[in-house]
Write an enzyme that holds these catalytic residues in place. Structure first.
Site, PDB file in Angstrom:
ATOM      1  N   ASP A 249     -13.865   9.358 -20.875  1.00 10.31           N
ATOM      2  CA  ASP A 249     -12.876  10.432 -20.780  1.00 10.31           C
ATOM      3  C   ASP A 249     -12.151  10.389 -19.434  1.00 10.31           C
ATOM      4  O   ASP A 249     -12.508   9.612 -18.544  1.00 10.31           O
ATOM      5  CB  ASP A 249     -13.543  11.801 -21.008  1.00 10.31           C
ATOM      6  CG  ASP A 249     -14.870  11.905 -20.269  1.00 10.31           C
ATOM      7  OD1 ASP A 249     -14.908  11.540 -19.082  1.00 10.31           O
ATOM      8  OD2 ASP A 249     -15.876  12.316 -20.887  1.00 10.31           O
TER       9      ASP A 249
ATOM     10  N   ASP B  18       0.330   3.433 -20.888  1.00  4.46           N
ATOM     11  CA  ASP B  18       0.660   2.605 -22.029  1.00  4.46           C
ATOM     12  C   ASP B  18       1.759   3.332 -22.808  1.00  4.46           C
ATOM     13  O   ASP B  18       1.668   4.532 -23.030  1.00  4.46           O
ATOM     14  CB  ASP B  18      -0.584   2.424 -22.909  1.00  4.46           C
ATOM     15  CG  ASP B  18      -0.716   1.015 -23.432  1.00  4.46           C
ATOM     16  OD1 ASP B  18       0.252   0.526 -24.023  1.00  4.46           O
ATOM     17  OD2 ASP B  18      -1.796   0.413 -23.258  1.00  4.46           O
TER      18      ASP B  18
ATOM     19  N   ASP C 249       3.670  -1.516 -25.240  1.00  5.08           N
ATOM     20  CA  ASP C 249       2.976  -2.135 -26.370  1.00  5.08           C
ATOM     21  C   ASP C 249       3.958  -2.852 -27.306  1.00  5.08           C
ATOM     22  O   ASP C 249       4.973  -2.271 -27.699  1.00  5.08           O
ATOM     23  CB  ASP C 249       2.247  -1.029 -27.141  1.00  5.08           C
ATOM     24  CG  ASP C 249       1.244  -1.569 -28.126  1.00  5.08           C
ATOM     25  OD1 ASP C 249       0.280  -2.220 -27.691  1.00  5.08           O
ATOM     26  OD2 ASP C 249       1.425  -1.340 -29.342  1.00  5.08           O
TER      27      ASP C 249
ATOM     28  N   GLU D  67       4.433  -5.990 -23.293  1.00  7.33           N
ATOM     29  CA  GLU D  67       3.529  -6.857 -24.046  1.00  7.33           C
ATOM     30  C   GLU D  67       4.384  -7.603 -25.056  1.00  7.33           C
ATOM     31  O   GLU D  67       5.059  -6.986 -25.873  1.00  7.33           O
ATOM     32  CB  GLU D  67       2.457  -6.040 -24.761  1.00  7.33           C
ATOM     33  CG  GLU D  67       1.370  -6.936 -25.330  1.00  7.33           C
ATOM     34  CD  GLU D  67       0.701  -6.358 -26.550  1.00  7.33           C
ATOM     35  OE1 GLU D  67      -0.423  -6.745 -26.839  1.00  7.33           O
ATOM     36  OE2 GLU D  67       1.317  -5.521 -27.233  1.00  7.33           O
TER      37      GLU D  67
ATOM     38  N   HIS E  11      -7.973  -5.525 -23.467  1.00  2.00           N
ATOM     39  CA  HIS E  11      -8.771  -4.880 -24.513  1.00  2.00           C
ATOM     40  C   HIS E  11      -8.643  -5.574 -25.869  1.00  2.00           C
ATOM     41  O   HIS E  11      -9.311  -5.175 -26.820  1.00  2.00           O
ATOM     42  CB  HIS E  11      -8.342  -3.419 -24.628  1.00  2.00           C
ATOM     43  CG  HIS E  11      -6.907  -3.296 -25.077  1.00  2.00           C
ATOM     44  ND1 HIS E  11      -5.849  -3.712 -24.289  1.00  2.00           N
ATOM     45  CD2 HIS E  11      -6.360  -2.863 -26.235  1.00  2.00           C
ATOM     46  CE1 HIS E  11      -4.716  -3.530 -24.943  1.00  2.00           C
ATOM     47  NE2 HIS E  11      -4.993  -3.014 -26.126  1.00  2.00           N
ATOM     48  N   ASP E  12      -7.761  -6.554 -25.984  1.00  2.00           N
ATOM     49  CA  ASP E  12      -7.590  -7.283 -27.249  1.00  2.00           C
ATOM     50  C   ASP E  12      -8.218  -8.668 -27.213  1.00  2.00           C
ATOM     51  O   ASP E  12      -8.163  -9.392 -28.212  1.00  2.00           O
ATOM     52  CB  ASP E  12      -6.092  -7.484 -27.557  1.00  2.00           C
ATOM     53  CG  ASP E  12      -5.365  -6.186 -27.833  1.00  2.00           C
ATOM     54  OD1 ASP E  12      -6.003  -5.224 -28.289  1.00  2.00           O
ATOM     55  OD2 ASP E  12      -4.142  -6.145 -27.574  1.00  2.00           O
TER      56      ASP E  12
HETATM   57  O1  TEU Z   1      -1.396  -5.561 -29.396  1.00  2.00           O
HETATM   58  C1  TEU Z   1      -0.455  -6.278 -30.093  1.00  2.00           C
HETATM   59  C2  TEU Z   1      -0.660  -7.721 -30.245  1.00  2.00           C
HETATM   60  O2  TEU Z   1       0.304  -8.394 -30.477  1.00  2.00           O
HETATM   61  C3  TEU Z   1      -1.956  -8.352 -30.170  1.00  2.00           C
HETATM   62  O3  TEU Z   1      -2.563  -8.256 -28.969  1.00  2.00           O
HETATM   63  C4  TEU Z   1      -2.824  -7.981 -31.315  1.00  2.00           C
HETATM   64  O4  TEU Z   1      -3.257  -6.659 -31.324  1.00  2.00           O
HETATM   65  C5  TEU Z   1      -4.063  -8.784 -31.279  1.00  2.00           C
HETATM   66  O5  TEU Z   1      -3.754 -10.068 -30.942  1.00  2.00           O
HETATM   67  C6  TEU Z   1      -4.676  -8.772 -32.623  1.00  2.00           C
HETATM   68  O6  TEU Z   1      -5.555  -9.835 -32.677  1.00  2.00           O
HETATM   69  C7  TEU Z   1      -1.085  -4.258 -29.066  1.00  2.00           C
HETATM   70  C8  TEU Z   1      -2.281  -3.567 -28.480  1.00  2.00           C
HETATM   71  O7  TEU Z   1      -2.634  -4.211 -27.288  1.00  2.00           O
HETATM   72  C9  TEU Z   1      -3.376  -3.544 -29.482  1.00  2.00           C
HETATM   73  O8  TEU Z   1      -4.567  -3.004 -28.979  1.00  2.00           O
HETATM   74  C10 TEU Z   1      -2.895  -2.747 -30.663  1.00  2.00           C
HETATM   75  O9  TEU Z   1      -3.840  -2.801 -31.691  1.00  2.00           O
HETATM   76  C11 TEU Z   1      -1.565  -3.246 -31.193  1.00  2.00           C
HETATM   77  O10 TEU Z   1      -0.623  -3.513 -30.166  1.00  2.00           O
HETATM   78  C12 TEU Z   1      -0.925  -2.215 -32.067  1.00  2.00           C
HETATM   79  O11 TEU Z   1      -0.524  -1.126 -31.297  1.00  2.00           O
HETATM   80 CA    CA Z   2     -16.845  12.151 -22.913  1.00  2.00          CA
END
Ligand code: TEU
Ligand code: CA
Length: 560
Positions: free
Chosen positions: A31, A100, A201, A257, A333-334
């Site tokens: 959080d 973001d 994003d 991104e 995170h991806d």
């Molecule tokens: O990610 C978009 C993207 O093109 C990739 O990183 C994709 O999510 C990943 O390769 C799938 O394998 C962004 C965000 O970083 C991601 O967390 C989201 O899920 C996505 O957009 C949709 O908002």
């Molecule tokens: Ca919490």
């Protein structure tokens, strides 16, 4: 050519995925109050900026990347007051906050979409992309990034809506000027609060080819939307408008991104005249292990090869020189954890290879991003079954490839998850050895023990960050590739004025011959080994030497 200076070119960014960073109230979910508590930790590490993955109201189909209210905080994470407290505390500590911005799509629970789906004449209808079906099927063959068709049929009006991601992430219609006004308004709302920038994003996907043609058919039978949605017809026009209407009014870090972005496109997004964005995230190096031997695209058990990674990164380094700015990252995170992906997470090599990768990236030209836990050398996790998957991408891939299409066995899919799944990056930040860290290796790998160990990955990152702050050459020096054919070593130089920096990293677990440092006198800025060997780099060894002699005095220069 001399580079224009900017604060965000000189900064080191730390990405926080709030859900798994720090839980202050003990409900098991990270959080905002938790992040505020850990500001001293971030100060100790020395980062300049925190990028927060989405903290807005969301039903969490995709952990906040599906936003239902851009002006409210997700209940799990706290309140707007908690946000204001965090922002003030970060600023007080000299840390900037980047938000973001997820505006390619909204949640299907956003008020605009709730209206939009009501009728074909609803004032919000054109906020999204609605089309009639074709012969009782989807309007075209596009596949969503998260498996299955990119179109969802909606009973109420008998039309389909477009979703390039999950069916609860509905693509906004950027052709509609009212949509763009809404986006600029919400951005202004956050800028006026005093935030310091945006990570945007999938910003490369906001403009769709309005003909919506079928895409080239992929091995799984669906069509690829990329040629019609990535860097689409009006994307630069939209971003220039956004820049005029919002970005140019503030002093912001902006990073788009841009999955699928080419160098030529990147030069437009991140052009140095500042008409669009500051920089983009390209994906070539993190995707370089995909493809051959994969089930489809990203689902592979393969690892990227030094040769490919080096060729890709060197190309980005040299081709953007003087005309656009790079962002530098291994992890987010991806992505799976870099020590597991590019390095070696076996206990005997984990620390060395984590430090080597950090050196290799942080001495390059561009703005470095560190993803939470990377500075501890956190590793991938292990998937025992579908129950270990939280991520919508994993669940959908399982359904499509294991259950529906029966293309792979559960075992193979799990092996691909171990290698590539996004949940590898989303396990709880390992703060200490107490039970609630919860994941297998938290007793060996955690912040508390690393802070008390001067040889830890944490202290190594701390030093890399400090070096970047102290030496302008690390920020602005020209990048010069070296040993481009070497099978084990990633080496390069940086040059500025009369200064030169030599960087060499052994990407393998074997000793590798290397004569780069022979006869060279200079100051060693950092290394993951205390002792060096003549004529070789030891397993996963990284070395950085600053030469002070004038470049014109000779290729390598003499020490003073
Ligand atoms: O990610 C978009 C993207 O093109 C990739 O990183 C994709 O999510 C990943 O390769 C799938 O394998 C962004 C965000 O970083 C991601 O967390 C989201 O899920 C996505 O957009 C949709 O908002
Ligand atoms: Ca919490």
């Amino acid at each position: 050519m001399a580079e224009t200076h900017a604060w965000w070119k000189e900064a080191v960014i730390y990405q926080i995925y709030p859900r798994s960073f720090m839980d202050a109230n003990g409900d098991g979910i990270g959080d905002l109050a938790g992040i505020t508590q850990r500001i001293p930790y971030l100060s100790k590490l020395g980062v300049d900026v925190v990028w927060l993955s989405p903290v807005y109201a969301s039903p969490n189909d995709d952990n906040g990347y599906d936003i239902s209210d851009y002006r409210a905080i997700m209940k799990d994470f706290g309140t707007m007051e908690d946000f204001d407290t965090l922002l003030a505390a970060a600023h007080k500590a000299g840390i900037k906050i980047v938000m973001d911005l997820v505006v390619n799509h909204t949640s299907d629970e956003h008020a605009w979409f709730i209206e939009s789906r009501k009728s074909c004449t609803n004032p919000y209808r054109d906020y999204y992309i609605w089309r009639d079906g074709k012969d009782g099927k989807e309007p075209n063959n596009w596949e969503s990034c998260f498996s299955g068709p990119a179109w969802q049929y909606d009973e109420a009006t008998g039309q389909y809506y477009l979703h390039l991601f999950s069916k609860k992430q509905v693509d906004l219609n950027w052709e509609n000027p009212r949509v763009r006004d809404e986006v600029y308004d919400l951005m202004t709302f956050w800028c006026d609060k005093g935030i310091d920038g945006f990570r945007m994003d999938v910003i490369s996907m906001i403009s769709k080819d309005q003909r919506f043609p079928d895409g080239p058919v992929k091995p799984d039978g669906y069509g690829d939307f990329s040629p019609y949605c990535i860097s689409g017809p009006r994307v630069h026009e939209f971003l220039q408008e956004m820049n005029q209407r919002v970005l140019s009014k503030y002093d912001l870090l902006t990073v788009g991104e841009a999955a699928g972005v080419t160098i030529d496109e990147a030069k437009k997004y991140a052009r140095s005249d500042g008409k669009e964005l500051g920089m983009v995230f390209q994906f070539e190096h993190v995707g370089s292990g995909n493809g051959k031997g994969s089930i489809v695209e990203k689902w592979t058990t393969g690892k990227p090869k030094l040769r490919n990674v080096r060729a890709i990164l060197n190309k980005w380094q040299t081709e953007l020189e003087g005309c656009a700015w790079n962002s530098l990252y291994w992890d987010n995170h991806d992505q799976p954890r870099c020590v597991s992906m590019f390095g070696n997470d076996a206990p005997e090599y984990r620390v060395r290879s984590a430090k080597m990768l950090a050196t290799c990236l942080h001495m390059m030209k561009g703005t470095p991003y560190i993803y939470q836990g990377e500075e501890l050398g956190m590793t991938n996790t292990h998937f025992k079954g579908l129950d270990d998957c939280r991520d919508v991408e994993e669940k959908n891939a399982w359904q499509q490839f294991v259950v529906d299409q029966k293309r792979v066995s559960p075992e193979t899919m799990l092996a691909c998850f171990d290698n590539m799944a996004r949940d590898n990056a989303r396990t709880p930040m390992q703060w200490d050895a107490s039970k609630n860290a919860g994941f297998p290796n938290y007793t060996e790998i955690n912040a508390a023990s690393e802070i008390s160990d001067p040889d830890s990955v944490f202290h190594y990152y701390q030093k890399l960050i400090k070096l970047r702050h102290e030496h302008e050459i690390i920020v602005y020096g020209r990048f010069v590739p070296l040993l481009e054919d070497d099978s084990s070593i990633y080496a390069y130089a940086r040059e500025q004025g009369g200064q030169k920096l030599l960087v060499a990293c052994n990407w393998t677990k074997d000793e590798a011959p290397c004569t780069l440092f022979e006869g060279v006198n200079g100051t060693e800025l950092i290394s993951n080994y205390k002792e060096h060997k003549k004529g070789a780099l030891q397993p996963y060894e990284a070395r950085v030497i600053l030469l002070k002699g004038s470049l014109s005095e000779g290729a390598v220069g003499a020490a003073d």
